[in-house]
Design a protein around this motif. Structure first.
Motif, mmCIF file in Angstrom:
data_model
loop_
_atom_site.group_PDB
_atom_site.id
_atom_site.type_symbol
_atom_site.label_atom_id
_atom_site.label_comp_id
_atom_site.label_asym_id
_atom_site.label_seq_id
_atom_site.Cartn_x
_atom_site.Cartn_y
_atom_site.Cartn_z
ATOM 1 N N SER A 191 0.161 -3.084 -35.512
ATOM 2 C CA SER A 191 0.085 -1.643 -35.738
ATOM 3 C C SER A 191 0.914 -1.258 -36.967
ATOM 4 O O SER A 191 1.823 -1.984 -37.379
ATOM 5 C CB SER A 191 0.621 -0.914 -34.502
ATOM 6 N N ILE A 245 -7.159 5.173 -25.294
ATOM 7 C CA ILE A 245 -5.918 5.077 -26.062
ATOM 8 C C ILE A 245 -4.830 5.766 -25.253
ATOM 9 O O ILE A 245 -4.985 6.937 -24.874
ATOM 10 C CB ILE A 245 -6.016 5.790 -27.421
ATOM 11 N N PHE A 298 -1.922 7.684 -25.548
ATOM 12 C CA PHE A 298 -1.352 8.416 -26.685
ATOM 13 C C PHE A 298 -0.350 9.436 -26.165
ATOM 14 O O PHE A 298 -0.716 10.391 -25.475
ATOM 15 C CB PHE A 298 -2.473 9.105 -27.459
ATOM 16 N N VAL A 351 -5.607 0.772 -25.409
ATOM 17 C CA VAL A 351 -4.718 0.461 -26.527
ATOM 18 C C VAL A 351 -3.384 1.179 -26.358
ATOM 19 O O VAL A 351 -3.353 2.386 -26.074
ATOM 20 C CB VAL A 351 -5.365 0.872 -27.864
ATOM 21 N N LEU A 384 1.547 4.997 -31.907
ATOM 22 C CA LEU A 384 0.437 4.885 -32.846
ATOM 23 C C LEU A 384 0.497 6.024 -33.852
ATOM 24 O O LEU A 384 0.958 7.120 -33.541
ATOM 25 C CB LEU A 384 -0.892 4.945 -32.089
ATOM 26 N N VAL A 388 -5.077 6.561 -34.366
ATOM 27 C CA VAL A 388 -5.736 7.235 -33.251
ATOM 28 C C VAL A 388 -7.077 7.813 -33.688
ATOM 29 O O VAL A 388 -8.100 7.688 -32.994
ATOM 30 C CB VAL A 388 -4.836 8.339 -32.663
ATOM 31 N N LEU A 412 -9.652 5.030 -34.066
ATOM 32 C CA LEU A 412 -10.083 4.565 -32.745
ATOM 33 C C LEU A 412 -11.040 5.567 -32.100
ATOM 34 O O LEU A 412 -12.080 5.193 -31.542
ATOM 35 C CB LEU A 412 -8.862 4.336 -31.850
ATOM 36 N N GLU A 413 -10.714 6.847 -32.190
ATOM 37 C CA GLU A 413 -11.561 7.875 -31.588
ATOM 38 C C GLU A 413 -12.939 7.919 -32.240
ATOM 39 O O GLU A 413 -13.948 8.152 -31.570
ATOM 40 C CB GLU A 413 -10.880 9.238 -31.687
ATOM 41 N N PHE A 444 -13.253 5.452 -28.654
ATOM 42 C CA PHE A 444 -12.084 5.487 -27.778
ATOM 43 C C PHE A 444 -11.750 6.929 -27.406
ATOM 44 O O PHE A 444 -11.969 7.850 -28.197
ATOM 45 C CB PHE A 444 -10.871 4.851 -28.466
ATOM 46 N N SER A 494 -8.590 9.385 -26.173
ATOM 47 C CA SER A 494 -7.134 9.494 -26.027
ATOM 48 C C SER A 494 -6.781 10.088 -24.675
ATOM 49 O O SER A 494 -7.444 11.013 -24.197
ATOM 50 C CB SER A 494 -6.549 10.374 -27.128
#
Length: 249
Positions: free
Chosen positions: A109, A168, A170, A198, A205, A210, A213-214, A218, A220
Motif C-alpha cells: 500500500s 474495503i 475503510f 481489503v 488506505l 479507495v 478499488l471502488e 469494491f 467501502s
C-alpha cells in the motif's frame, strides 16, 4: 489427538509422514507404534489413523476411520492486508487461519512503512506458510490457507475479478457512522460464495486507493464505531462472518 497434513499417500488408506512432521511425532510427541493421530489427505479429507510402522526417517499411518464433519467456513474468505510493521502479518495469518480464512494476500500500500525485500522473500513466505500450516493443525482445519507473496494494487484488482463480494474496510466510513454495508454484504451471500476484503496498513488506505478499488467493484464499509488496528480488523471480520454463517441458525 494431534493432526497432520500429509502429502505421502501410499494407498487409499495408508499415509507416509516424513520431514518436520516426522520429527514432531517422533522427537517432540514421542509417539510409538499403535498411537493414534489424525491425518489430512491432500484432497482435504481427514481420518483417524494408527501408526503402524516407524523407521529412522518416516512413519506409516493407517486409516481407522474417515471423519465426515468439516470445520471450514461455509464461504471462501480472502484477507488482503496492506503490509504492516513487525510481526503483525504473522499474527494476522495465525489467528486468521484459526478463524477460517481461506487465503491471505499482503499488498504494498502507499502507506506501508515496510518495504518488501525480494532477497528475503522466499524465507519470509516459507515462514508465513509454516505459521498457516501449524495454525490449521491446531484449529482442526481440513485445508491450509494459501499465502501469496505481496502484490501491488493493480495485481489485487486482477485477482479480485473472480470474487462474488468485494469489500474495503475503510475507517472513514466508521467515523461517519456507516454501519450497514458490511452487514448487508454478508447477509446477501450464499454458502459457497467468495468474499475478498481489503485492509490498509497502520496508516490506513489513501483516498486514491479507495477510489480505485471502488471503481473496480469494491464497496467501502465501516466496522463499527471503534477504530481497529490493522491486525485486529481482519479478525473482527472473520469472527463476524463465522457468527453469521455458523452460529445464527
Amino acid at each position: 489427538m494431534q493432526r497432520y497434513f500429509v502429502n505421502g499417500v501410499i494407498s487409499e488408506n495408508r499415509f507416509a509422514i516424513n520431514g518436520e512432521d516426522f520429527h514432531h511425532i517422533n522427537r517432540v510427541m514421542r509417539m510409538t507404534q499403535n498411537d493414534k493421530i489424525i491425518c489430512v489427505a491432500p484432497n482435504g479429507k481427514s481420518a483417524e489413523c494408527t501408526i503402524v510402522k516407524m523407521t529412522a526417517e518416516s512413519i506409516e499411518a493407517e486409516v481407522v476411520q474417515w471423519i465426515e464433519s468439516s470445520s471450514e467456513l461455509p464461504i471462501n474468505m480472502t484477507i488482503v492486508s496492506g503490509l504492516p510493521k513487525g510481526d503483525k502479518l504473522e499474527w494476522i495469518i495465525q489467528k486468521g487461519t484459526e478463524l477460517g480464512a481461506h487465503r491471505f494476500i499482503p499488498f504494498t500500500s502507499a502507506r506501508s512503512i515496510v518495504k518488501w525485500d525480494e532477497k528475503k522473500a522466499a524465507k519470509k513466505l516459507d515462514r508465513w506458510k509454516k505459521i498457516a500450516k501449524e495454525a490449521s493443525e491446531q484449529s482442526h482445519r481440513t485445508i491450509i490457507p494459501e499465502i501469496n507473496s505481496p502484490l501491488n494494487l493493480k495485481e489485487i484488482l486482477d485477482h479480485s475479478k473472480s470474487y462474488d463480494i468485494k469489500l474495503i474496510a475503510f475507517e472513514e466510513k466508521g467515523k461517519q457512522g456507516e454501519a450497514s454495508a458490511f452487514s448487508k454484504a454478508i447477509s446477501s451471500m450464499d454458502i459457497g460464495q467468495s468474499l475478498m476484503i481489503v485492509f490498509g496498513p497502520e496508516g490506513g488506505l489513501t483516498t486514491e486507493e479507495v477510489s480505485l478499488l471502488e471503481k473496480n467493484g469494491f464497496v467501502s464499509c465501516g466496522l463499527g464505531p471503534r477504530i481497529l488496528r490493522t491486525e485486529t480488523a481482519p479478525l473482527y471480520v472473520l469472527a463476524a462472518v463465522s457468527y453469521h454463517f455458523e452460529l445464527m441458525e
